[in-house]
Design an enzyme around this catalytic site. Sequence first.
Site, PDB file in Angstrom:
ATOM      1  N   CYS A 216       0.892  -1.156   0.000  1.00  0.00           N
ATOM      2  CA  CYS A 216       0.000   0.000   0.000  1.00  0.00           C
ATOM      3  C   CYS A 216       0.926   1.200   0.000  1.00  0.00           C
ATOM      4  CB  CYS A 216      -0.914   0.031   1.222  1.00  0.00           C
ATOM      5  SG  CYS A 216      -1.882   1.563   1.265  1.00  0.00           S
TER       6      CYS A 216
ATOM      7  N   CYS B  82      -0.511   4.172   2.557  1.00  0.00           N
ATOM      8  CA  CYS B  82      -0.577   4.018   4.010  1.00  0.00           C
ATOM      9  C   CYS B  82      -0.317   2.552   4.370  1.00  0.00           C
ATOM     10  CB  CYS B  82      -1.904   4.518   4.551  1.00  0.00           C
ATOM     11  SG  CYS B  82      -3.349   4.048   3.579  1.00  0.00           S
ATOM     12  N   SER B  83      -1.330   1.843   4.795  1.00  0.00           N
ATOM     13  CA  SER B  83      -1.080   0.466   5.233  1.00  0.00           C
ATOM     14  C   SER B  83      -2.287  -0.424   4.980  1.00  0.00           C
ATOM     15  CB  SER B  83      -0.729   0.463   6.723  1.00  0.00           C
ATOM     16  OG  SER B  83      -1.785   1.057   7.458  1.00  0.00           O
ATOM     17  N   CYS B  84      -3.028  -0.170   3.909  1.00  0.00           N
ATOM     18  CA  CYS B  84      -4.202  -0.992   3.601  1.00  0.00           C
ATOM     19  C   CYS B  84      -3.752  -2.444   3.427  1.00  0.00           C
ATOM     20  CB  CYS B  84      -4.894  -0.488   2.343  1.00  0.00           C
ATOM     21  SG  CYS B  84      -5.467   1.217   2.519  1.00  0.00           S
TER      22      CYS B  84
END
Length: 181
Positions: free
Chosen positions: A82, A85-87
């Site tokens: 991602c 961000c951190s999906c």
Amino acid sequence: MLLEKGYVDPAALDLIVETYETKIGPRNGARVVARAWTDPAFKARLLADGTKAVAEFGFGGRQGEHLQVVENTHDLHNLVVCTLCSCYPWSVLGLPPVWYKSAPYRAKAVMDPRGVLGDFGVFLPPSTRIRVWDSTAELRYLVLPMRPEGTEGWSEERLADCVTRDAMIGTGLARRPGDAA
Ligand SMILES: [Co+2]
């Protein structure tokens, strides 16, 4: 805040996070992968509509989150990141590992995916193409790793033990029989 107030023991909290990161979460995904390896009809459903297929196990995402499963072959290796961000596909992998959220991984996965794989100790033949999938809040990816050779006739349960978290992100390969656990 709970830590500051002394309600939560930091060590216990770390243990819970680690458990979700490495044990409970990825175990769900491993069961899905093992089923796909042994049941061609399920695999077809999984690749056609990941969200719907993992719901057969009772694994569900939050509303509006779709899961797409991408299959590794000898010719194509898939890697998930991602960049923003951190999906991450929580329903099948649990909490993302710290490195997944790090800026170096997010940047390098796109610019030099083969280099990232090398950092993780994965070296693919030059003929294998690498495809990078950039996750979003709406669309998350799960890699279906290749089934290791030498596992013919294995039960789903035993096969699931070969499926590591990293294999389902694309930074690893499924464990082969005889590999250290
Ligand atoms: Co994200």
